[in-house]
Motif scaffolding. Sequence first.
Motif, PDB file in Angstrom:
ATOM      1  N   THR A 190       0.817  -1.016   0.130  1.00 46.18           N
ATOM      2  CA  THR A 190       0.110   0.218  -0.033  1.00 46.18           C
ATOM      3  C   THR A 190       0.780   1.488  -0.083  1.00 46.18           C
ATOM      4  N   LYS A 191       0.259   2.166  -0.523  1.00 43.93           N
ATOM      5  CA  LYS A 191       1.023   3.736  -0.874  1.00 43.93           C
ATOM      6  C   LYS A 191       1.689   3.895   1.098  1.00 43.93           C
ATOM      7  N   VAL A 192       0.404   3.825   1.178  1.00 44.83           N
ATOM      8  CA  VAL A 192       0.815   4.470   3.027  1.00 44.83           C
ATOM      9  C   VAL A 192       2.097   3.005   4.010  1.00 44.83           C
ATOM     10  N   GLY A 193       1.579   2.002   3.542  1.00 44.63           N
ATOM     11  CA  GLY A 193       3.401   1.523   3.961  1.00 44.63           C
ATOM     12  C   GLY A 193       4.845   1.726   3.240  1.00 44.63           C
ATOM     13  N   LEU A 194       3.775   2.397   1.876  1.00 47.74           N
ATOM     14  CA  LEU A 194       5.575   2.996   1.151  1.00 47.74           C
ATOM     15  C   LEU A 194       5.466   4.421   2.064  1.00 47.74           C
ATOM     16  N   LEU A 195       5.292   4.938   2.305  1.00 48.17           N
ATOM     17  CA  LEU A 195       5.328   6.058   3.138  1.00 48.17           C
ATOM     18  C   LEU A 195       6.198   5.885   4.445  1.00 48.17           C
ATOM     19  N   MET A 196       5.041   4.845   4.824  1.00 47.47           N
ATOM     20  CA  MET A 196       6.090   4.274   6.244  1.00 47.47           C
ATOM     21  C   MET A 196       7.613   3.725   6.196  1.00 47.47           C
ATOM     22  N   ARG A 197       7.976   2.516   5.300  1.00 50.64           N
ATOM     23  CA  ARG A 197       9.244   2.532   5.046  1.00 50.64           C
ATOM     24  C   ARG A 197      10.448   3.451   4.269  1.00 50.64           C
ATOM     25  N   ALA A 198       9.592   4.260   3.791  1.00 51.68           N
ATOM     26  CA  ALA A 198       9.991   5.213   3.215  1.00 51.68           C
ATOM     27  C   ALA A 198      11.231   6.188   4.456  1.00 51.68           C
ATOM     28  N   THR A 199      10.476   6.576   5.561  1.00 57.14           N
ATOM     29  CA  THR A 199      10.861   7.326   6.572  1.00 57.14           C
ATOM     30  C   THR A 199      11.315   6.695   7.359  1.00 57.14           C
ATOM     31  N   GLN A 200      11.006   5.348   7.225  1.00 58.62           N
ATOM     32  CA  GLN A 200      12.583   4.267   8.322  1.00 58.62           C
ATOM     33  C   GLN A 200      13.495   4.695   7.399  1.00 58.62           C
ATOM     34  N   MET A 201      13.972   4.183   6.041  1.00 63.75           N
ATOM     35  CA  MET A 201      14.951   4.513   5.769  1.00 63.75           C
ATOM     36  C   MET A 201      16.285   5.658   6.020  1.00 63.75           C
ATOM     37  N   ASP A 202      14.758   6.573   5.804  1.00 65.59           N
ATOM     38  CA  ASP A 202      15.458   8.432   5.823  1.00 65.59           C
ATOM     39  C   ASP A 202      15.004   9.101   5.766  1.00 65.59           C
ATOM     40  N   ARG A 203      14.975   9.646   7.085  1.00 67.95           N
ATOM     41  CA  ARG A 203      13.808  10.479   7.502  1.00 67.95           C
ATOM     42  C   ARG A 203      13.993  11.851   7.279  1.00 67.95           C
ATOM     43  N   ASP A 204      14.966  12.567   6.678  1.00 63.60           N
ATOM     44  CA  ASP A 204      15.268  13.021   5.971  1.00 63.60           C
ATOM     45  C   ASP A 204      15.210  13.438   4.287  1.00 63.60           C
ATOM     46  N   MET A 205      15.239  12.485   3.982  1.00 61.34           N
ATOM     47  CA  MET A 205      15.444  12.723   2.359  1.00 61.34           C
ATOM     48  C   MET A 205      13.905  12.413   2.701  1.00 61.34           C
ATOM     49  N   VAL A 215       2.188   5.656  12.514  1.00 59.52           N
ATOM     50  CA  VAL A 215       3.007   4.436  13.297  1.00 59.52           C
ATOM     51  C   VAL A 215       2.984   4.177  15.530  1.00 59.52           C
ATOM     52  N   PHE A 216       2.854   5.001  15.727  1.00 60.68           N
ATOM     53  CA  PHE A 216       2.906   5.396  17.001  1.00 60.68           C
ATOM     54  C   PHE A 216       1.218   4.479  17.410  1.00 60.68           C
ATOM     55  N   GLY A 217       0.453   5.497  17.064  1.00 59.62           N
ATOM     56  CA  GLY A 217      -0.712   4.681  17.128  1.00 59.62           C
ATOM     57  C   GLY A 217      -1.192   3.319  16.567  1.00 59.62           C
ATOM     58  N   LEU A 218      -0.630   3.297  15.967  1.00 62.94           N
ATOM     59  CA  LEU A 218      -0.949   1.620  14.571  1.00 62.94           C
ATOM     60  C   LEU A 218      -0.075   0.332  15.348  1.00 62.94           C
ATOM     61  N   GLY A 219       0.920   0.763  16.067  1.00 65.90           N
ATOM     62  CA  GLY A 219       2.076   0.337  17.409  1.00 65.90           C
ATOM     63  C   GLY A 219       0.838  -0.303  18.637  1.00 65.90           C
ATOM     64  N   ALA A 220      -0.091   0.854  18.932  1.00 68.89           N
ATOM     65  CA  ALA A 220      -0.633   0.285  19.836  1.00 68.89           C
ATOM     66  C   ALA A 220      -1.326  -0.135  19.707  1.00 68.89           C
TER      67      ALA A 220
END
Length: 308
Positions: free
Chosen positions: A182-197, A212-217
Motif C-alpha cells: 500500500t501507499k501508506v506502507g511505502l511512506l512508512m518504509r521511506a520514513t524508516q530508511m531516511d527521515r531527512d530524505m 505508526v505510534f497509533g498503529l503500534g498501540a
Amino acid sequence: MEIGPYLMLASLEGAVTAAVLALTAVGLSLVFGVMRVVNVAHGEFFMLGAVLAWWITSLIGGHPALGFAVALLVVPVLVGLLAAAADMTVLKRVAYDPERTIVATIGILYILQQVTLMTYGADARPVEPPFNTRLALPWVEFVGGKLQLYWPWGLSTTSYKLAVIGAAAGVLLGVWWGMTRTKVGLLMRATQMDRDMALAFGIPVERVYALVFGLGAGLAAMAAVLIVPIQQAHYLMGGDPLLLSFIVVIIGGLGSLPGTVVAAILIGLSDGIISVFFSPTLAKILATLLVALVLVFRPQGLFGVRRA
C-alpha cells in the motif's frame, strides 16, 4: 500415556502465547523501526485494551459474542487514537530525542496506569469468551505395526484458543500486506530508511509518526482483547507483555517485522512447553539468557542488519 500428547498440548498453549506476543511485539518493533522510539508505555496500551474490552462487553451485555465483536473492532481504534494524540502532544514536543522519549513514555506509562487504577479499580475482572467449545485432540500411535488414531482422556483445547491463533495470524498477514503493498506502507518504509530524505520529498513525516505510534498501540490493544477472555483484565497486566515484547524484538532484530514474528513463535512455544513440563519461572530465565547470548554474539538480532 507417552509424552507426545502432552507435548502437543503444551505446544498449542505456547502457540496461543506466541500469537498474542507476536501482535504485541510487532507493534513495538514497528514503532522503533520507523520512529527510532523505544516505547516504554507499550505494555500499558496493552493493559488499556484489556480494560476497555471488559468495559465495553459489560456495557453492551447480552450474548458474549456481541460485546466481544464490538470490543474487537472499537478498542484498537480507541487506543490507537489515544496513542496518536500522545505522540502529537508529547513525543513531538521533545523532537523524538531518544533519551527524552524514554522519559516521556515512562511518564505516559504511569499516567495510564494510575488513571486506570482510579477509574477501573485494583480488581482483576474476566471477560466471557464469545465461544468456548471444548475440543478433544486426537493422537496417533503404532499398534501392531500400524498407525492408529485415538483420543487420550483429558487431551483437549478450546475453540476460542484456536480462534486466537487464527485471528492473530490474519492480522499479522494484514500488517505485512499493508507495509509492502500500500501507499501508506511505502511512506512508512521511506520514513524508516531516511527521515531527512522523506522530508525533502514532501512526505508528512510527523503524520506518519503519529500513524505508526497509533498503529503500534492498536496492535497491542487488539492482542489484549484477544487474550483477555483467557486471562483477566487488571491494571498491572502490562508488565509481562512489555518485557516479553522487548525480549522478542531484541532477539528478532530491532525494527525487523519478520524477525519479530519468528522470535515471538520461538519464545511463545518454548514458554508454553517449558511452563507445562517444568515451571513458568524457568521459561522466563531461559528467555533472558537467550537475549544475553544474542546481545553478545549477534547484537543486531537474528534478522537485524548491522549498521555502519
